[in-house]
Design a protein around this motif. Structure first.
Motif, short mmCIF file in Angstrom:
data_model
loop_
_atom_site.label_atom_id
_atom_site.label_comp_id
_atom_site.label_asym_id
_atom_site.label_seq_id
_atom_site.Cartn_x
_atom_site.Cartn_y
_atom_site.Cartn_z
N GLY A 88 9.45 8.59 -9.66
CA GLY A 88 9.65 9.72 -8.73
C GLY A 88 10.19 9.62 -7.85
O GLY A 88 10.19 10.56 -6.44
N TYR A 89 10.55 8.31 -7.04
CA TYR A 89 11.31 8.17 -5.71
C TYR A 89 12.08 6.76 -5.72
O TYR A 89 11.85 6.20 -6.72
N THR A 90 12.91 6.76 -4.67
CA THR A 90 13.53 5.31 -4.44
C THR A 90 12.99 5.17 -3.09
O THR A 90 13.03 6.12 -2.09
N MET A 91 13.12 3.96 -2.55
CA MET A 91 12.97 3.33 -1.22
C MET A 91 13.66 2.30 -1.08
O MET A 91 13.69 1.41 -1.83
N LYS B 67 2.96 8.42 9.01
CA LYS B 67 1.69 7.96 9.28
C LYS B 67 1.40 6.10 9.19
O LYS B 67 0.81 5.68 9.75
N MET B 68 2.01 6.13 8.01
CA MET B 68 1.71 4.67 7.33
C MET B 68 2.80 3.65 8.10
O MET B 68 2.37 2.56 8.26
N VAL B 69 4.00 3.95 8.27
CA VAL B 69 4.92 2.95 8.74
C VAL B 69 4.98 2.46 10.11
O VAL B 69 4.46 3.54 10.91
N PRO B 70 5.29 1.25 10.58
CA PRO B 70 5.34 1.04 11.78
C PRO B 70 6.25 1.81 12.63
O PRO B 70 7.26 2.43 12.45
N ALA B 71 5.81 2.11 14.01
CA ALA B 71 6.75 2.94 14.90
C ALA B 71 8.17 2.54 15.18
O ALA B 71 9.06 3.21 15.56
N ASN B 72 8.27 1.23 14.90
CA ASN B 72 9.73 0.59 15.42
C ASN B 72 10.71 0.65 14.12
O ASN B 72 11.70 0.62 14.22
N VAL C 137 1.02 -1.24 -0.01
CA VAL C 137 -0.04 -0.15 -0.09
C VAL C 137 1.01 1.32 -0.06
O VAL C 137 0.58 2.17 -0.86
N LEU C 138 2.00 1.14 0.68
CA LEU C 138 2.89 2.41 0.94
C LEU C 138 3.57 2.70 -0.58
O LEU C 138 3.50 3.82 -1.01
N VAL C 139 3.98 1.54 -1.36
CA VAL C 139 4.39 1.72 -2.57
C VAL C 139 3.43 2.25 -3.61
O VAL C 139 3.42 3.02 -4.54
N GLN C 140 2.01 1.74 -3.58
CA GLN C 140 0.92 2.31 -4.30
C GLN C 140 0.68 3.75 -3.86
O GLN C 140 0.55 4.36 -4.98
N ARG C 141 0.95 4.23 -2.98
CA ARG C 141 0.76 5.66 -2.32
C ARG C 141 1.62 6.25 -2.99
O ARG C 141 1.36 7.69 -3.68
N GLU D 224 4.64 16.64 2.91
CA GLU D 224 3.53 15.93 2.75
C GLU D 224 3.73 14.49 2.54
O GLU D 224 3.19 13.78 3.22
N VAL D 225 4.74 13.99 1.81
CA VAL D 225 5.15 12.74 1.83
C VAL D 225 5.56 12.20 2.99
O VAL D 225 5.46 11.33 3.50
N ASN D 226 6.50 13.13 3.56
CA ASN D 226 7.23 12.90 4.91
C ASN D 226 5.94 12.49 6.00
O ASN D 226 5.96 11.47 6.71
#
Length: 180
Positions: A104-107, A137-142, A91-95, A130-132
């Motif tokens: 437009g990005y690398t991860m 908001k989406m990734v786990p806190a760890n 879902v993160l990749v889709q967003r 906004e991306v930040n």
């Protein structure tokens, strides 16, 4: 659109009062056509007008900055519009694909060190923010998350002299590690 008087019989077309009526009706019909086109455009965030984006901002309780462009407002609405749980890597990749484009990005996800590094090709500072916000908001806190611009900005290079920078190619200055 054709003139309204072109639909009338010739005898009526020549009367001054009817010509005046036709002029007013043509203006009204063009206004109606513009509103219809705007309504169709406002159905989608990517083509929405100022009014359409303002309506979605109100729904999402977003307050635009005074100097925001329509494009940056669209970007912000789009990033918040599809907020659905659960958040997965896919879902993160889709967003990110939706917001930044596929190229437009690398991860880089390092599962062993619990780090996620995202570099985006955005030049507008608020879009990067906004991306930040979306990623945090989406990734786990760890996970330790880093979101930054993909290419090195001029402000990072201005501490070096031209003589020092001459040793590198343009691509190395923009993307590589500088070891001076």
């Amino acid at each position: 659109m054709r003139d309204i008087k072109s639909y009338w019989i010739e005898a009526i077309q020549e009367i001054k009062e009817f010509q005046f009526i036709a002029q007013i009706e043509d203006e009204e019909l063009s206004t109606i056509n513009k509103h219809i086109k705007d309504l169709i455009s406002d159905q989608f965030i990517e083509t929405a007008t100022e009014d359409g984006i303002a309506r979605r901002e109100k729904m999402l309780k977003l307050v635009p900055f005074a100097d925001d462009t329509l494009e940056s407002r669209r970007f912000k609405v789009l990033s918040r519009w599809n907020d659905n749980l659960p958040y997965t890597y896919r879902v993160l990749v889709q967003r990110l694909d939706q917001l930044c484009g596929k190229d437009g990005y690398t991860m880089e996800l390092n599962q062993g060190e619990y780090t996620l590094k995202i570099k985006v090709e955005l030049t507008v500072k608020r879009m990067e923010q906004e991306v930040n916000q979306m990623v945090h908001k989406m990734v786990p806190a760890n996970l330790i998350v880093t979101v930054e611009l993909r290419y090195r900005q001029h402000k990072e290079l201005k501490r070096y002299t031209h003589a020092q920078l001459r040793a590198f190619r343009h691509r190395e200055l923009r993307e590589g590690d500088l070891k001076l």
